[in-house]
Write a protein that holds these residues in place. Structure first.
Motif, mmCIF file in Angstrom:
data_model
loop_
_atom_site.group_PDB
_atom_site.id
_atom_site.type_symbol
_atom_site.label_atom_id
_atom_site.label_comp_id
_atom_site.label_asym_id
_atom_site.label_seq_id
_atom_site.Cartn_x
_atom_site.Cartn_y
_atom_site.Cartn_z
ATOM 1 N N GLY A 48 0.784 -1.220 0.000
ATOM 2 C CA GLY A 48 0.000 0.000 0.000
ATOM 3 C C GLY A 48 0.816 1.270 0.000
ATOM 4 O O GLY A 48 2.027 1.269 0.270
ATOM 5 N N ALA A 49 0.127 2.384 -0.274
ATOM 6 C CA ALA A 49 0.748 3.697 -0.202
ATOM 7 C C ALA A 49 1.260 3.938 1.213
ATOM 8 O O ALA A 49 0.624 3.564 2.197
ATOM 9 N N GLY A 50 2.431 4.555 1.309
ATOM 10 C CA GLY A 50 3.032 4.817 2.603
ATOM 11 C C GLY A 50 4.032 3.771 3.035
ATOM 12 O O GLY A 50 4.652 3.907 4.094
ATOM 13 N N THR A 51 4.239 2.729 2.222
ATOM 14 C CA THR A 51 5.280 1.753 2.516
ATOM 15 C C THR A 51 6.649 2.417 2.343
ATOM 16 O O THR A 51 6.909 3.067 1.327
ATOM 17 N N VAL A 52 7.506 2.270 3.336
ATOM 18 C CA VAL A 52 8.840 2.888 3.324
ATOM 19 C C VAL A 52 9.885 1.814 3.577
ATOM 20 O O VAL A 52 9.711 0.972 4.465
ATOM 21 N N PHE A 79 16.522 5.743 1.421
ATOM 22 C CA PHE A 79 15.222 5.117 1.604
ATOM 23 C C PHE A 79 14.332 5.397 0.400
ATOM 24 O O PHE A 79 14.609 6.288 -0.417
ATOM 25 N N SER A 80 13.269 4.617 0.293
ATOM 26 C CA SER A 80 12.277 4.807 -0.759
ATOM 27 C C SER A 80 10.889 4.766 -0.147
ATOM 28 O O SER A 80 10.644 4.077 0.842
ATOM 29 N N LEU A 81 9.993 5.513 -0.770
ATOM 30 C CA LEU A 81 8.596 5.602 -0.344
ATOM 31 C C LEU A 81 7.708 5.184 -1.494
ATOM 32 O O LEU A 81 7.867 5.664 -2.625
ATOM 33 N N LEU A 82 6.767 4.290 -1.225
ATOM 34 C CA LEU A 82 5.761 3.904 -2.209
ATOM 35 C C LEU A 82 4.530 4.774 -2.011
ATOM 36 O O LEU A 82 4.007 4.866 -0.902
ATOM 37 N N TRP A 83 4.093 5.394 -3.078
ATOM 38 C CA TRP A 83 2.890 6.223 -3.038
ATOM 39 C C TRP A 83 2.024 5.889 -4.241
ATOM 40 O O TRP A 83 2.550 5.649 -5.323
ATOM 41 N N ARG A 84 0.737 5.869 -4.054
ATOM 42 C CA ARG A 84 -0.176 5.505 -5.138
ATOM 43 C C ARG A 84 -1.033 6.706 -5.539
ATOM 44 O O ARG A 84 -1.584 7.398 -4.686
ATOM 45 N N PHE A 85 -1.113 6.927 -6.851
ATOM 46 C CA PHE A 85 -1.933 7.995 -7.420
ATOM 47 C C PHE A 85 -2.971 7.379 -8.360
ATOM 48 O O PHE A 85 -2.760 6.285 -8.901
ATOM 49 N N PRO A 86 -4.086 8.079 -8.582
ATOM 50 C CA PRO A 86 -5.036 7.611 -9.593
ATOM 51 C C PRO A 86 -4.366 7.499 -10.956
ATOM 52 O O PRO A 86 -3.428 8.253 -11.263
#
Length: 265
Positions: A48-52, A79-86
């Motif tokens: 999910g979005a917010g995974t770091v 570090f990396s951040l997963l973020w989801r957009f439409p």
């Protein structure tokens, strides 16, 4: 002295995030090939979005244009951040927006003399402090999974000094005692605010703020793209994050990607 790799404290990060900790799922590894690569795989598996993902060391860390990103346990925060957009979200200017969040976070921690070099570099006192790498994969639920990789130099490192000399910057030059946990939490908090604005209004709503930190504005520059080198005066950016350069042939608007921008002597 650089902190030991094993000292990274996930609980401390959650405490520093406070009420916003629920927006993130932070994981830590001692070593991996690349935090971006690892999160791209997790994204394809539905994370999910917010995974770091934070790594003490990357064995195949990537920068722009295929360059290797240097990291070392205790000397850097990677570090990396997963973020989801439409799926319909326009992502132009996303990496520039992330740069704004990093500068805001570090400024709040008492770091001054920060600037942004288009498109993806963070500068401290005119030297490179860190960088941003954004990669995108299409999600399985009608969205875009965006992985935002970030690397910052916290300490000077003897190996880097030997290879790079004084050409890079580290936070310790202006402030000692900053831990990876504190810097990470500060950046994540600012990213929440910036990414929420970006999702609602796009980069156009953040362009003026980016211009406040524009390192090359008004400078004579060389810009290389697809093997072609042009010279001109560096201008501002437009609502899509394109850099404007006044050349002898007229105004040039350049997207990020495989581009090299340098100040002319």
């Amino acid at each position: 002295m650089p902190q030991k790799a094993s000292s990274f404290d996930l609980r401390r990060v959650r405490d520093l995030l406070g009420p916003q900790s629920g927006r993130f799922d932070v994981d830590h590894v001692t070593s991996c090939d690349s935090t971006n690569t690892q999160l791209l795989t997790r994204a394809e598996r539905g994370s999910g979005a917010g995974t770091v993902l934070v790594a003490d060391q990357q064995t195949a860390g990537r920068g722009r244009r295929g360059r290797q990103w240097q990291s070392a346990p205790g000397s850097s925060l990677t570090f990396s951040l997963l973020w989801r957009f439409p799926r319909e979200q326009r992502l132009e200017g996303l990496s520039l927006s992330v740069g704004i969040a990093i500068v805001h976070a570090l400024s709040d921690m008492g770091i001054r003399e920060l600037s942004l070099k288009w498109p993806n570099d963070i500068w401290l006192m005119g030297r490179k402090l860190g960088g941003v790498l954004v990669e995108v994969v299409h999600g399985t639920h009608g969205d875009m999974a965006t992985v935002i990789g970030m690397g910052l130099n916290l300490q000077r490192n003897p190996d880097w000094d030997e290879n790079l000399g004084a050409s890079y910057a580290a936070l310790v030059e202006l402030k000692e005692g900053l831990t990876r946990e504190a810097v990470l939490a500060a950046i994540l908090r600012e990213l929440l605010a910036v990414l929420d604005v970006f999702a609602r209004e796009g980069f156009a709503a953040l362009a003026d703020e980016w211009m406040r930190y524009h390192a090359m504005f008004g400078s004579e520059v060389s810009i290389e793209q697809s093997g072609l080198v042009r010279h001109g005066r560096c201008g501002g950016i437009d609502a899509l994050g394109r850099l404007e350069v006044e050349t002898a042939e007229g105004k040039l608007r350049v997207f990020g990607g495989e581009v090299s921008l340098r100040r002319r002597a």
